[in-house]
Design an enzyme around this catalytic site. Sequence first.
Site, PDB file in Angstrom:
ATOM      1  N   ASP A 168     -28.492 -17.867 -18.629  1.00 10.81           N
ATOM      2  CA  ASP A 168     -27.788 -17.209 -17.539  1.00 10.81           C
ATOM      3  C   ASP A 168     -28.586 -15.961 -17.164  1.00 10.81           C
ATOM      4  O   ASP A 168     -29.506 -15.560 -17.893  1.00 10.81           O
ATOM      5  CB  ASP A 168     -26.373 -16.857 -18.001  1.00 10.81           C
ATOM      6  CG  ASP A 168     -25.541 -16.234 -16.905  1.00 10.81           C
ATOM      7  OD1 ASP A 168     -25.653 -16.680 -15.749  1.00 10.81           O
ATOM      8  OD2 ASP A 168     -24.793 -15.279 -17.196  1.00 10.81           O
TER       9      ASP A 168
ATOM     10  N   ASP B 220     -27.273 -12.614 -14.916  1.00 15.28           N
ATOM     11  CA  ASP B 220     -26.589 -11.322 -14.954  1.00 15.28           C
ATOM     12  C   ASP B 220     -25.853 -11.176 -16.287  1.00 15.28           C
ATOM     13  O   ASP B 220     -25.047 -12.023 -16.657  1.00 15.28           O
ATOM     14  CB  ASP B 220     -25.593 -11.213 -13.797  1.00 15.28           C
ATOM     15  CG  ASP B 220     -25.398  -9.779 -13.341  1.00 15.28           C
ATOM     16  OD1 ASP B 220     -25.598  -8.867 -14.165  1.00 15.28           O
ATOM     17  OD2 ASP B 220     -25.043  -9.561 -12.174  1.00 15.28           O
TER      18      ASP B 220
END
Length: 259
Positions: free
Chosen positions: A13, A15
């Site tokens: 991922d 952020d």
Amino acid sequence: MNQILNKKGFICDMDGVIYHGDRILEGVTEFVNWLIDNNKKFVFLTNSPEKTPHELSMKLERMGLTVSPDHFYTSAMATAAFLSSQTPNCTAYVIGEAALTKALYDQHIYMNDVNPDYVIVGETRSYNFEKIEKAIELVNKGAKLIGTNPDITGPTTRGIMPATGSLIAPIEIATNRKAYFVGKPNPLMLRHGLKKIGCHSEEIAFIGDRMDTDIIAGIESNVDTVLVLSGVTSKDDINKFPYRPKFVLDGVGDILTME
């Protein structure tokens, strides 16, 4: 811990794992360099549909991290690929940013505000009542409702702001139709990532900061999951969920301390 180090590939991922806003997180530069130096296959998977891979690459470049655009895969791209497989050459009314429109064009899905096959909603700064009205009208006429991702909120430099799940809710309520969401935790998103790097589920680790999207997506895809506490999930939050990640680390840099 060698189970992680010896993985052929990594899906991460962005952020909360790689950066916060416009700041690279501690240990990320060393981790990415380790991936490259050890010939690991990797892709950054993001539920945000607002930027193209090239724009994401440039964003990391501004932070001092060089990663080519082919290492990124977004929910906009996953949405376009899904619709293309379901209804080739379909049309759509889109509430979203240019990156979403481009991803759809790349899959030969074109814009239509009269009788589209789909109404598609993604994060956008140009959300307004006129667009909501139009979307409701088209869904009531038979267009199918699609969300790029189900996130209710997302982190920004100004704090927590509404994300796709919030933007699409008025349309769902007014039409009494439930949207289909393509992004995480839908396993489709992770399978696209696996295909992109050419790995099988047992060959990769999935690194994320959210129990409700990242970790559940990994578990449902039979992938070893790594929760990092550098994003939205704290250690105390883990016990609130009926499932657990395989590994819990403070940040991705901790992977290198396992060597």
